[in-house]
Design a protein around this motif. Structure first.
Motif, short mmCIF file in Angstrom:
data_model
loop_
_atom_site.label_atom_id
_atom_site.label_comp_id
_atom_site.label_asym_id
_atom_site.label_seq_id
_atom_site.Cartn_x
_atom_site.Cartn_y
_atom_site.Cartn_z
N ALA A 73 0.84 -1.20 0.00
CA ALA A 73 0.00 0.00 0.00
C ALA A 73 0.87 1.26 0.00
CB ALA A 73 -0.94 -0.01 1.21
N ALA A 74 1.96 1.22 0.75
CA ALA A 74 2.87 2.38 0.79
C ALA A 74 3.53 2.59 -0.57
CB ALA A 74 3.93 2.18 1.87
N GLY A 75 3.93 1.50 -1.22
CA GLY A 75 4.52 1.60 -2.55
C GLY A 75 3.52 2.14 -3.57
N TYR A 76 2.26 1.77 -3.40
CA TYR A 76 1.20 2.27 -4.27
C TYR A 76 1.04 3.77 -4.10
CZ TYR A 76 -3.49 2.74 -6.29
OH TYR A 76 -4.57 3.11 -7.05
N CYS A 79 4.23 5.49 -5.37
CA CYS A 79 4.66 5.08 -6.71
C CYS A 79 6.10 4.58 -6.71
CB CYS A 79 4.50 6.20 -7.73
SG CYS A 79 2.77 6.45 -8.23
N SER A 80 6.41 3.72 -5.74
CA SER A 80 7.76 3.16 -5.67
C SER A 80 7.69 1.69 -5.29
CB SER A 80 8.61 3.92 -4.65
OG SER A 80 8.04 3.80 -3.36
N ALA A 81 8.64 0.94 -5.80
CA ALA A 81 8.70 -0.50 -5.53
C ALA A 81 9.93 -0.84 -4.72
CB ALA A 81 8.73 -1.27 -6.85
N SER A 82 9.77 -1.76 -3.80
CA SER A 82 10.93 -2.21 -3.02
C SER A 82 11.77 -3.13 -3.91
CB SER A 82 10.47 -2.95 -1.77
OG SER A 82 9.99 -4.24 -2.12
N PRO A 83 13.03 -3.32 -3.57
CA PRO A 83 13.88 -4.22 -4.35
C PRO A 83 13.34 -5.67 -4.37
CG PRO A 83 15.22 -2.87 -2.90
CD PRO A 83 13.79 -2.62 -2.52
N ALA A 84 12.56 -6.03 -3.37
CA ALA A 84 12.02 -7.39 -3.30
C ALA A 84 10.67 -7.54 -4.02
CB ALA A 84 11.87 -7.80 -1.83
N ALA A 85 10.16 -6.46 -4.61
CA ALA A 85 8.85 -6.50 -5.26
C ALA A 85 8.85 -7.47 -6.44
CB ALA A 85 8.45 -5.11 -5.72
N ARG A 86 7.70 -8.06 -6.67
CA ARG A 86 7.54 -8.98 -7.80
C ARG A 86 7.27 -8.14 -9.06
NH1 ARG A 86 3.16 -13.87 -8.25
NH2 ARG A 86 4.06 -14.80 -10.11
#
Length: 123
Positions: A73-76, A79-86
């Motif tokens: 939800a925070a990435g949404y 508008c940022s993705a963590s390095p572990a995001a799929r």
């Protein structure tokens, strides 16, 4: 008496198969963005649709121009993705919905900020 138990077991197995089959057939596939596919301004696409756990989102897009990233939800919001995001990059990606809100963005510069993101809640 053994015959009675055997037919009860067979009836139980038949009922179990029917229940499993009905669960599988209830899953739906949704093409994100409908005919327009996964592109800019899809943020409102989920509105008015009902999603269930196990439904499939199909993201269709030009893989040279976009991607799909499952984010928190925070990435949404940011508008940022963590390095572990799929990250999905085929241009025809299928994602099965989990219970709760599922968040997706395009992580290419400026795309998410331009509305290339969706939040889909599955019940």
């Amino acid at each position: 008496m053994a015959q009675g138990r055997g037919s009860a077991v067979a009836m139980g197995l038949a009922l179990l198969c029917l229940l499993v089959h009905s669960e599988v057939t209830q899953a739906a596939t949704f093409v994100v963005g409908d005919n327009g596919g996964w592109t800019f301004s899809t943020v409102g696409w989920p509105s008015g649709k009902r999603f269930r756990v196990g439904d499939v989102l199909e993201f269709r897009y030009n893989p040279w121009a976009h991607n799909v990233v499952a984010v928190s939800a925070a990435g949404y919001r940011s508008c940022s993705a963590s390095p572990a995001a799929r990250v999905f990059t085929t241009g025809n990606d299928r994602v099965t919905l989990a219970r709760g809100t599922n968040h997706f963005i395009c992580s290419l510069a400026g795309h998410c900020e331009s509305g290339m993101k969706i939040a889909v809640t599955a019940v």
